[in-house]
Motif scaffolding. Structure first.
Motif, PDB file in Angstrom:
ATOM      1  N   GLU A  83       0.844  -1.201   0.000  1.00  0.00           N
ATOM      2  CA  GLU A  83       0.000   0.000   0.000  1.00  0.00           C
ATOM      3  C   GLU A  83       0.884   1.258   0.000  1.00  0.00           C
ATOM      4  O   GLU A  83       0.646   2.207  -0.761  1.00  0.00           O
ATOM      5  CB  GLU A  83      -0.912  -0.021   1.230  1.00  0.00           C
ATOM      6  N   ALA A  84       1.936   1.225   0.834  1.00  0.00           N
ATOM      7  CA  ALA A  84       2.849   2.373   0.895  1.00  0.00           C
ATOM      8  C   ALA A  84       3.572   2.549  -0.439  1.00  0.00           C
ATOM      9  O   ALA A  84       3.718   3.668  -0.956  1.00  0.00           O
ATOM     10  CB  ALA A  84       3.854   2.164   2.031  1.00  0.00           C
ATOM     11  N   LEU A  85       3.998   1.443  -1.000  1.00  0.00           N
ATOM     12  CA  LEU A  85       4.759   1.493  -2.253  1.00  0.00           C
ATOM     13  C   LEU A  85       3.937   2.102  -3.390  1.00  0.00           C
ATOM     14  O   LEU A  85       4.388   3.025  -4.085  1.00  0.00           O
ATOM     15  CB  LEU A  85       5.198   0.071  -2.626  1.00  0.00           C
ATOM     16  N   THR A  86       2.715   1.588  -3.576  1.00  0.00           N
ATOM     17  CA  THR A  86       1.908   2.106  -4.697  1.00  0.00           C
ATOM     18  C   THR A  86       1.540   3.563  -4.488  1.00  0.00           C
ATOM     19  O   THR A  86       1.441   4.333  -5.436  1.00  0.00           O
ATOM     20  CB  THR A  86       0.596   1.305  -4.899  1.00  0.00           C
ATOM     21  N   LYS A  87       1.341   3.918  -3.233  1.00  0.00           N
ATOM     22  CA  LYS A  87       0.987   5.308  -2.950  1.00  0.00           C
ATOM     23  C   LYS A  87       2.159   6.235  -3.306  1.00  0.00           C
ATOM     24  O   LYS A  87       1.989   7.231  -4.013  1.00  0.00           O
ATOM     25  CB  LYS A  87       0.643   5.428  -1.475  1.00  0.00           C
ATOM     26  N   ARG A  88       3.344   5.857  -2.814  1.00  0.00           N
ATOM     27  CA  ARG A  88       4.489   6.748  -3.031  1.00  0.00           C
ATOM     28  C   ARG A  88       4.913   6.816  -4.491  1.00  0.00           C
ATOM     29  O   ARG A  88       5.414   7.833  -4.967  1.00  0.00           O
ATOM     30  CB  ARG A  88       5.667   6.294  -2.162  1.00  0.00           C
ATOM     31  N   LEU A  89       4.732   5.715  -5.196  1.00  0.00           N
ATOM     32  CA  LEU A  89       5.174   5.687  -6.591  1.00  0.00           C
ATOM     33  C   LEU A  89       4.032   5.981  -7.566  1.00  0.00           C
ATOM     34  O   LEU A  89       4.266   6.100  -8.772  1.00  0.00           O
ATOM     35  CB  LEU A  89       5.796   4.323  -6.904  1.00  0.00           C
ATOM     36  N   GLY A  90       2.811   6.119  -7.048  1.00  0.00           N
ATOM     37  CA  GLY A  90       1.679   6.403  -7.945  1.00  0.00           C
ATOM     38  C   GLY A  90       1.399   5.260  -8.897  1.00  0.00           C
ATOM     39  O   GLY A  90       1.037   5.477 -10.056  1.00  0.00           O
ATOM     40  N   TRP A  91       1.547   4.029  -8.428  1.00  0.00           N
ATOM     41  CA  TRP A  91       1.427   2.877  -9.322  1.00  0.00           C
ATOM     42  C   TRP A  91       0.043   2.207  -9.325  1.00  0.00           C
ATOM     43  O   TRP A  91      -0.148   1.219 -10.021  1.00  0.00           O
ATOM     44  CB  TRP A  91       2.473   1.822  -8.938  1.00  0.00           C
ATOM     45  N   SER A  92      -0.880   2.699  -8.543  1.00  0.00           N
ATOM     46  CA  SER A  92      -2.199   2.050  -8.521  1.00  0.00           C
ATOM     47  C   SER A  92      -2.778   1.982  -9.923  1.00  0.00           C
ATOM     48  O   SER A  92      -2.661   2.942 -10.697  1.00  0.00           O
ATOM     49  CB  SER A  92      -3.166   2.823  -7.625  1.00  0.00           C
ATOM     50  N   ILE A  93      -3.395   0.870 -10.260  1.00  0.00           N
ATOM     51  CA  ILE A  93      -4.031   0.779 -11.579  1.00  0.00           C
ATOM     52  C   ILE A  93      -5.330   1.564 -11.612  1.00  0.00           C
ATOM     53  O   ILE A  93      -5.960   1.692 -12.654  1.00  0.00           O
ATOM     54  CB  ILE A  93      -4.314  -0.682 -11.990  1.00  0.00           C
ATOM     55  N   PHE A  94      -5.751   2.087 -10.463  1.00  0.00           N
ATOM     56  CA  PHE A  94      -7.042   2.781 -10.399  1.00  0.00           C
ATOM     57  C   PHE A  94      -6.915   4.297 -10.485  1.00  0.00           C
ATOM     58  O   PHE A  94      -7.873   5.018 -10.253  1.00  0.00           O
ATOM     59  CB  PHE A  94      -7.794   2.365  -9.140  1.00  0.00           C
ATOM     60  N   GLY A  95      -5.709   4.782 -10.822  1.00  0.00           N
ATOM     61  CA  GLY A  95      -5.537   6.219 -10.989  1.00  0.00           C
ATOM     62  C   GLY A  95      -4.431   6.749 -10.104  1.00  0.00           C
ATOM     63  O   GLY A  95      -4.077   6.152  -9.088  1.00  0.00           O
ATOM     64  N   VAL A  96      -3.900   7.891 -10.506  1.00  0.00           N
ATOM     65  CA  VAL A  96      -2.800   8.490  -9.724  1.00  0.00           C
ATOM     66  C   VAL A  96      -3.371   9.336  -8.598  1.00  0.00           C
ATOM     67  O   VAL A  96      -4.546   9.674  -8.584  1.00  0.00           O
ATOM     68  CB  VAL A  96      -1.876   9.360 -10.609  1.00  0.00           C
TER      69      VAL A  96
END
Lengths: 309, 309, 309, 309
Positions: free
Chosen positions: D296-309
């Protein structure tokens, strides 16, 4: 041969002395007010001898015990066609479960769970106004109990109506499958009211006599149902009369019976007696705690189990 | 009072003439070979009179009827502690359902569904080799039936073992909840074999006499169980003996009974008679089609229903 | 880079030519009147370019698509406390199942099954009159779609109210567990009405833009929700947006989406576009048959799947 | 643009400092020995840059993560015919539930619950000896991870075999519906062994790269699956990869992922990176507690969510 009056008195005394009483139903405020110390027992044998103990003349809310009488009425109206609307298998689920209803597309398992009793009420209602249908049910009970003073406790009916969300859910769920014919409000109105009929153990035991004696009330000579139908209603009471505690009741008591959350139980010793017991405290399955214990003692002492002496 | 021998003969004749026979069980190849035209009936009354009709001396696979006797044995071994391992409520589900087992964490609903009978077998096995446990079950049945020639049909047992994936699933599922004590293969080995015991209607009716007479076989005077336990086993048979057709059987026949997919049914008229019927064709709930019809006719003509005359 | 307008036009032409159209929903008479040949598609990209095809300007009943917007509103009102009232896991069950609700004591699995959306509506209603709550929902959609002419189809709402027994059952069932705060009739009244909002594909695609662009409508600059909340609503749409066809939609289309039984689907390509498609014929899971096929073609040709190019 | 190596290091440090660690799986003795303080993270981006933190080179039992690779293999063998054997809808149930399997006649909901993975293993086994099938799975993983030293932890496999009653139940249950083709022991033998493969985060992230890059491993240029199949496997991971915590994972992390009870999670950021994380403590749904938080921390910091930045 033990003395019936003595046995009944002894059991009433034993029950009133017990500290364990179960939990009074709280889901309707009116029922929650019942005195957990109350205990009544009435037995009427084939000869018409009435043996009573404890609070046998105090009226209580018969609740689901009314389902025995509405089933009898509905069978009288449409006969075996009733079984297209409702099954006659034990449900293996609590009294108000909706799971089975979804899996079996709105057809309730048996007439003694709430959904099934609502479907039966809908049959009785058919083509009548709620007031008329309710009048018919009430008069039927008054006639069976030979007592025109039996009435509906309107406070209980109103309380049930205000809080019976689960029953509203069950009825609408069945309606969505096309299993109910009448407006849901009508059917539920009649249902809530017949559950709110108040009777004493003496009245209830009198009303149940036709089931003990091949469909005929020995006192009046009036044949309520055929011998076969009486046997069959008893069979449904045995397998389905205590929700998911039906197996336990058969195992311990060994009589067809129907319980209500008001703490009453009507039990039938075929050929021998009609029995009503009342104590408001319930066990985990929603059946009268002392009521069941009293009936177990009674059948044991009198050798009345249908499963052997 | 109708003549027992005459009634039994008449029913046997009527049944053999009927065109409707149900469907022979196909899930085990050995059972699928049974002749759908077979029909046998044996009734032994309190006086020891034996009335037989049709193929009453042809052995058939008793299958789940063995569950009545393993329940009796296990209760003899550990008494009411058995009820910690298995319930006694009707399941409302088919005989081999696993759904309930997951919801109730591996404790089967009653000893007459497959899962429950496997749990009971596990109790009997406890501390023994499979061969010994199986020998004990077989000798128990031979003693009850007063016939040492009763044997296990090894072809049926082997067939069941090869194809009984559902039972393997049930047993391992219970094992995962810690409900079984013995190696699953041992327990299932004994289970598959006791289901494969072959008996005739005459042998089966003889073996069931103790349940009709307060736990005591009138012929031998041997007390198998206490009167209370006999009543209670009858009660479990009534509420749970026919899977999700138990309500129907109680409604139509009105006797405690236990069916097997081999087409046999053992029924008990408490105080009156032990009854065995056999016809391989089954109804939708897996109970003998003609067997149930024959028992319905028998109780009606003889007035033997436990729910009233 | 394929030409958006060309792709949209081509897909609309292909869809209108297909013989397979699914089945128009019949459970509400008003919906059953929809023309199965209708097909509309509207796509609005990040730059605001609008590409339309077919009946993109014909209003239809958005039905369950409204659940995306009521979820957004309720999260705005009480934030993450909403998740105490409703879960966010796929249900694995049809849209109107009540089984899960009993097992999980009245807490619906997610806000996109009927029960969950009713619970969300109850939150929006809290402390208001039904008319006010409904006005708020409608104004929210008008603002998002930048079109004050959007209205409720009163005939559809009335039809739903007359026939929505299953939803009445769900609401009363939740009420029995204390999960709803307001009178059931109020909550259902608002629910039936917001499902009856009528919008065109163009209006719907406009209203969904904030979900595609980090919670902000690029046209107005108005930030509807935080970027994190937009991502999370998209995640719930992906896992739960198509009832028990959610896995299938993710597998084939690869975009967060929400369908309605009116035949509409709103789909979000994060960072790229907001998409609305409409065709009244449904597949077995209750989702628009051609709508899903059109979206599958669209994401494939434009490389818009969130699961990779 | 945040620095990948820095973010990974920072998260590894934060995770190792946290006091909350979840509960190490106890159902297999071998897994129960894992050190709850362990934490590893490996990320490999499109350019092939590897960023690691913590115990990224310590091998752990991949358990259910192997299901991603057996699904890939089975799809390679029989293509979309696989979906006749197993569905692709989220189950809404725990990983080892058998309820759904009874209701849907032995067809598992998706390939990532145990029953589904057993069905997939059965497909891979088809026509081979267990040893050969297992060799194929192992060599596939070695090739994907570009590391021939990857092996099976035989102690874990043996432990699982000794105690995996639930899986034995699931397999026999499916076999009873004819859903499995091979001897149950063979299929389970292969299943238990591929779950016991031990890999490090670095190896796992390498093996997953083809899913992040349209089916092709950028390092080798080797195309493992078509772009469409890679997208679809990612979609199934998103909707079904975390049992009844799949909705939660999508909501919080926003990446396709697959967890194992050994505490590992493989997550895919399509077009961007392949990620593996490991921490043995699990949450209530059986997924790595710190693993999920780290992702969760990783995708947040890198903006990697597939559901939008």
């Amino acid at each position: 041969m033990p003395d019936l009056a003595g046995v009944v008195r002894a059991i009433a005394d034993e029950m009133r002395a017990r500290p364990d009483r179960g939990e009074v139903a709280r889901y309707i405020p009116e029922l929650a007010r019942a005195d957990p110390r109350a205990f009544g027992l009435a037995v009427i044998d084939a000869a018409g001898t009435v043996a009573v103990g404890g609070d046998a003349d105090v009226p209580f809310s018969i609740q689901s015990i009314s389902k025995v009488f509405t089933l009898t009425l509905a069978l009288g109206m449409i006969g075996d066609r009733l079984w297209r609307r409702v099954g006659r298998e034990p449900s293996g689920n609590p009294f108000n479960s909706i799971v089975q209803l979804e899996l079996e597309r709105g057809v309730p398992r048996n007439p003694f769970i709430n959904a099934g009793a609502i479907a039966v009420t809908d049959v009785i209602l058919s083509g009548h106004q709620p007031r008329e249908a309710l009048g018919e049910i009430l008069r039927f009970l008054q006639a069976l109990a030979q007592d025109p003073t039996i009435t509906i406790d309107e406070a209980v009916a109103a309380s049930e109506k205000r809080t019976g969300f689960r029953n509203v859910a069950l009825a609408n769920f069945m309606r969505s499958f096309g299993v109910l014919d009448n407006p849901v409000d009508y059917t539920l109105g009649v249902y809530f009211h017949h559950c709110a009929i108040a009777m004493s153990c003496r009245q209830l035991a009198t009303a149940g006599r036709f089931l003990a004696h091949s469909g005929r009330n020995p006192a009046t000579g009036y044949s309520v149902v055929s011998p076969e139908r009486a046997r069959r209603i008893n069979a449904v009471m045995l397998t389905c009369g205590h929700y998911d505690g039906s197996g336990e009741f058969a195992y311990r008591v060994g009589l067809p019976g129907k319980s209500g959350v008001g703490g009453g139980i009507l039990a039938i010793a075929p050929g021998k007696a009609s029995i009503a017991v009342w104590s408001p405290g319930l066990d985990a399955a929603g059946n009268s705690h002392l009521g069941r214990i009293a009936l177990e003692a009674l059948t044991k002492r009198l050798g009345w189990s249908i499963f052997g002496v």
